[in-house]
Scaffold this motif. Structure first.
Motif, PDB file in Angstrom:
ATOM      1  N   SER A 249       0.832  -1.201   0.000  1.00 26.13           N
ATOM      2  CA  SER A 249       0.000   0.000   0.000  1.00 26.13           C
ATOM      3  C   SER A 249       0.863   1.246   0.000  1.00 26.13           C
ATOM      4  CB  SER A 249      -0.913   0.024   1.225  1.00 26.13           C
ATOM      5  OG  SER A 249      -1.841  -1.015   1.160  1.00 26.13           O
ATOM      6  N   PHE A 250       1.913   1.242   0.810  1.00 27.72           N
ATOM      7  CA  PHE A 250       2.764   2.416   0.871  1.00 27.72           C
ATOM      8  C   PHE A 250       3.666   2.549  -0.342  1.00 27.72           C
ATOM      9  CE2 PHE A 250       1.105   2.547   5.078  1.00 27.72           C
ATOM     10  CZ  PHE A 250       0.899   3.910   5.235  1.00 27.72           C
ATOM     11  N   GLU A 251       4.023   1.463  -0.955  1.00 22.29           N
ATOM     12  CA  GLU A 251       4.749   1.549  -2.227  1.00 22.29           C
ATOM     13  C   GLU A 251       3.863   2.196  -3.285  1.00 22.29           C
ATOM     14  OE1 GLU A 251       6.108  -2.368  -3.203  1.00 22.29           O
ATOM     15  OE2 GLU A 251       7.430  -2.455  -1.453  1.00 22.29           O
ATOM     16  N   ARG A 252       2.598   1.819  -3.303  1.00 17.84           N
ATOM     17  CA  ARG A 252       1.649   2.398  -4.247  1.00 17.84           C
ATOM     18  C   ARG A 252       1.447   3.890  -3.980  1.00 17.84           C
ATOM     19  NH1 ARG A 252      -3.278   0.273  -7.112  1.00 17.84           N
ATOM     20  NH2 ARG A 252      -4.661   2.046  -7.244  1.00 17.84           N
ATOM     21  N   LEU A 253       1.321   4.254  -2.693  1.00 20.41           N
ATOM     22  CA  LEU A 253       1.173   5.652  -2.327  1.00 20.41           C
ATOM     23  C   LEU A 253       2.407   6.449  -2.722  1.00 20.41           C
ATOM     24  CD1 LEU A 253      -0.321   7.967  -0.929  1.00 20.41           C
ATOM     25  CD2 LEU A 253       0.647   7.144   1.238  1.00 20.41           C
ATOM     26  N   LYS A 254       3.579   5.899  -2.485  1.00 23.29           N
ATOM     27  CA  LYS A 254       4.823   6.576  -2.849  1.00 23.29           C
ATOM     28  C   LYS A 254       4.894   6.830  -4.355  1.00 23.29           C
ATOM     29  CE  LYS A 254       9.856   6.230  -2.550  1.00 23.29           C
ATOM     30  NZ  LYS A 254      10.089   6.756  -3.864  1.00 23.29           N
ATOM     31  N   ARG A 255       4.547   5.815  -5.153  1.00 24.64           N
ATOM     32  CA  ARG A 255       4.543   5.990  -6.609  1.00 24.64           C
ATOM     33  C   ARG A 255       3.579   7.098  -7.022  1.00 24.64           C
ATOM     34  NH1 ARG A 255       4.495   0.402  -6.639  1.00 24.64           N
ATOM     35  NH2 ARG A 255       2.292   0.379  -7.182  1.00 24.64           N
ATOM     36  N   PHE A 256       2.386   7.094  -6.433  1.00 23.77           N
ATOM     37  CA  PHE A 256       1.393   8.113  -6.751  1.00 23.77           C
ATOM     38  C   PHE A 256       1.920   9.507  -6.427  1.00 23.77           C
ATOM     39  CE2 PHE A 256      -1.995  10.972  -5.474  1.00 23.77           C
ATOM     40  CZ  PHE A 256      -2.816  10.937  -6.589  1.00 23.77           C
ATOM     41  N   LEU A 257       2.496   9.661  -5.235  1.00 26.47           N
ATOM     42  CA  LEU A 257       3.013  10.960  -4.829  1.00 26.47           C
ATOM     43  C   LEU A 257       4.178  11.400  -5.705  1.00 26.47           C
ATOM     44  CD1 LEU A 257       2.801  10.629  -0.960  1.00 26.47           C
ATOM     45  CD2 LEU A 257       1.294  11.948  -2.468  1.00 26.47           C
ATOM     46  N   ASP A 258       5.057  10.451  -6.058  1.00 23.34           N
ATOM     47  CA  ASP A 258       6.159  10.788  -6.949  1.00 23.34           C
ATOM     48  C   ASP A 258       5.665  11.276  -8.298  1.00 23.34           C
ATOM     49  OD1 ASP A 258       8.087  10.126  -5.054  1.00 23.34           O
ATOM     50  OD2 ASP A 258       8.466   8.127  -5.894  1.00 23.34           O
ATOM     51  N   GLU A 259       4.618  10.657  -8.807  1.00 23.65           N
ATOM     52  CA  GLU A 259       4.085  11.017 -10.113  1.00 23.65           C
ATOM     53  C   GLU A 259       3.317  12.338 -10.091  1.00 23.65           C
ATOM     54  OE1 GLU A 259       1.712   7.705 -11.335  1.00 23.65           O
ATOM     55  OE2 GLU A 259       3.434   6.343 -11.443  1.00 23.65           O
ATOM     56  N   HIS A 260       2.705  12.666  -8.962  1.00 21.21           N
ATOM     57  CA  HIS A 260       1.808  13.817  -8.907  1.00 21.21           C
ATOM     58  C   HIS A 260       2.302  14.958  -8.028  1.00 21.21           C
ATOM     59  CE1 HIS A 260      -1.270  11.681 -11.161  1.00 21.21           C
ATOM     60  NE2 HIS A 260      -0.989  10.635 -10.425  1.00 21.21           N
ATOM     61  N   ALA A 261       3.475  14.855  -7.465  1.00 21.38           N
ATOM     62  CA  ALA A 261       3.979  15.861  -6.537  1.00 21.38           C
ATOM     63  C   ALA A 261       4.065  17.245  -7.170  1.00 21.38           C
ATOM     64  CB  ALA A 261       5.330  15.449  -5.971  1.00 21.38           C
ATOM     65  N   ASP A 262       4.476  17.311  -8.423  1.00 22.82           N
ATOM     66  CA  ASP A 262       4.633  18.616  -9.077  1.00 22.82           C
ATOM     67  C   ASP A 262       3.287  19.299  -9.338  1.00 22.82           C
ATOM     68  OD1 ASP A 262       3.998  16.695 -10.978  1.00 22.82           O
ATOM     69  OD2 ASP A 262       5.041  17.764 -12.582  1.00 22.82           O
ATOM     70  N   GLU A 263       2.199  18.590  -9.260  1.00 22.10           N
ATOM     71  CA  GLU A 263       0.881  19.181  -9.464  1.00 22.10           C
ATOM     72  C   GLU A 263       0.461  20.059  -8.292  1.00 22.10           C
ATOM     73  OE1 GLU A 263      -1.861  16.004 -10.288  1.00 22.10           O
ATOM     74  OE2 GLU A 263      -0.615  15.222 -11.909  1.00 22.10           O
ATOM     75  N   TRP A 264       1.140  19.908  -7.142  1.00 25.23           N
ATOM     76  CA  TRP A 264       0.756  20.656  -5.939  1.00 25.23           C
ATOM     77  C   TRP A 264       1.695  21.808  -5.652  1.00 25.23           C
ATOM     78  CZ3 TRP A 264       0.770  15.085  -4.272  1.00 25.23           C
ATOM     79  CH2 TRP A 264      -0.468  14.492  -4.576  1.00 25.23           C
ATOM     80  N   ASP A 265       2.649  22.061  -6.527  1.00 22.88           N
ATOM     81  CA  ASP A 265       3.550  23.183  -6.305  1.00 22.88           C
ATOM     82  C   ASP A 265       2.803  24.503  -6.400  1.00 22.88           C
ATOM     83  OD1 ASP A 265       5.727  21.543  -5.938  1.00 22.88           O
ATOM     84  OD2 ASP A 265       6.451  21.720  -8.005  1.00 22.88           O
ATOM     85  N   ASP A 266       3.224  25.452  -5.574  1.00 22.06           N
ATOM     86  CA  ASP A 266       2.572  26.785  -5.577  1.00 22.06           C
ATOM     87  C   ASP A 266       3.028  27.603  -6.748  1.00 22.06           C
ATOM     88  OD1 ASP A 266       2.771  26.995  -1.997  1.00 22.06           O
ATOM     89  OD2 ASP A 266       1.179  26.199  -3.263  1.00 22.06           O
TER      90      ASP A 266
END
Length: 57
Positions: free
Chosen positions: A40-57
């Motif tokens: 579950s946490f591997e999946r969450l990590k992948r998701f966050l890695d892929e989408h992290a730049d979408e939350w930049d200010d």
């Protein structure tokens, strides 16, 4: 399978049950509990890695 993983994570992190306790509660081996948590946490990590730049200010 996602539902089972979600339940495992909730029991572990929010109710602070051990892998053994969760296994007993769900009638599954504690190794299955460990697998569900880590995957579950591997999946969450992948998701966050892929989408992290979408939350930049």
């Amino acid at each position: 399978m996602l539902k089972e993983k979600r339940i495992t994570v909730l029991l572990y992190y929010f109710l602070q049950l051990s892998d053994v306790e969760i296994g007993q509660l769900l009638y599954i081996p504690h190794s299955t509990v460990q697998y569900r948590r880590t995957s579950s946490f591997e999946r969450l990590k992948r998701f966050l890695d892929e989408h992290a730049d979408e939350w930049d200010d």
